[in-house]
Design an enzyme around this catalytic site. Structure first.
Site, PDB file in Angstrom:
ATOM      1  CB  VAL A  13      -0.967   0.039   1.216  1.00  0.00           C
ATOM      2  CG1 VAL A  13      -2.021  -1.051   1.104  1.00  0.00           C
ATOM      3  CG2 VAL A  13      -0.222  -0.035   2.523  1.00  0.00           C
ATOM      4  CB  SER A  14       0.505   4.471  -1.620  1.00  0.00           C
ATOM      5  OG  SER A  14       0.508   3.759  -2.827  1.00  0.00           O
ATOM      6  CB  THR A  15      -0.668   6.335   2.804  1.00  0.00           C
ATOM      7  OG1 THR A  15      -1.998   5.826   2.792  1.00  0.00           O
ATOM      8  CG2 THR A  15      -0.432   7.213   1.584  1.00  0.00           C
TER       9      THR A  15
END
Length: 188
Positions: A13-15
């Site tokens: 995931v990115s964050t």
């Protein structure tokens, strides 16, 4: 072709606000014996979880992702990762796109990815050569300007004082490869 190794899951995931649970659940249901994870921003793309997975994987193992975009932010990054997998003898399974390179059709997809990556590298190389030729026609000399004598002298003195070429390059804010090239030429 039949699967001979383990299925290793990769979730990204990115964050930190996003949750890996859904990806991990899907990977577990697909048979992943272990899931490696990364939470990374879009600005930096160091993937310690993927690196650990690749270090752990053996030829014949399969890397399983929920979607192909988990392996790269761009087509270029995806193709590079797929090429690395192929060279290591690691299969790829993408649940969303229904790709499984342990099957004949999946292996064909792997070969297509490889051909696309090769094609993209050739295009980049040709565009670079064309750009250099066009610049030279206009009387320009592409590339970085040569270092001034003062910087070269400072680099040599730092290396003579016991610093490595890399450490000296960092202090002088020049490229490491340039520093190593200069260091090598002065020791011949």
């Amino acid at each position: 072709m039949t699967r001979t190794g383990d299925i290793l899951g990769y979730a990204r995931v990115s964050t930190s606000d996003q949750d890996l649970t859904m990806q991990k659940d899907r990977l577990g249901k697909a048979g992943a014996i272990r899931v490696f994870e990364d939470v990374i921003s879009g600005k930096q793309f160091e993937r310690p979880g993927l690196t650990t997975l690749l270090d752990h994987a053996r030829p014949g193992d399969s890397l399983c992702v929920t979607r192909l975009d988990r392996l790269g932010r761009s087509l270029k990054e995806l193709l590079e990762t797929v090429e690395d997998l192929k060279e290591a003898g690691i299969h790829l399974i993408s649940l969303e796109e229904k790709i499984d390179t342990t099957s004949a059709a999946g292996e064909l997809v792997f070969h297509i990815f490889g051909a696309i990556a090769h094609f993209e590298r050739r295009l980049i190389s040709e565009r670079t050569k064309d750009g250099i030729a066009a610049a030279r026609k206009r009387g320009r000399n592409p590339g970085r300007p040569a270092l001034d004598e003062e910087t070269v002298s400072a680099l040599q003195k730092l290396i003579e004082s016991g610093l490595t070429a890399g450490q000296a390059a960092k202090q002088l804010k020049i490229g490491r490869s340039t520093a190593y090239r200069i260091a090598k030429s002065t020791h011949q």
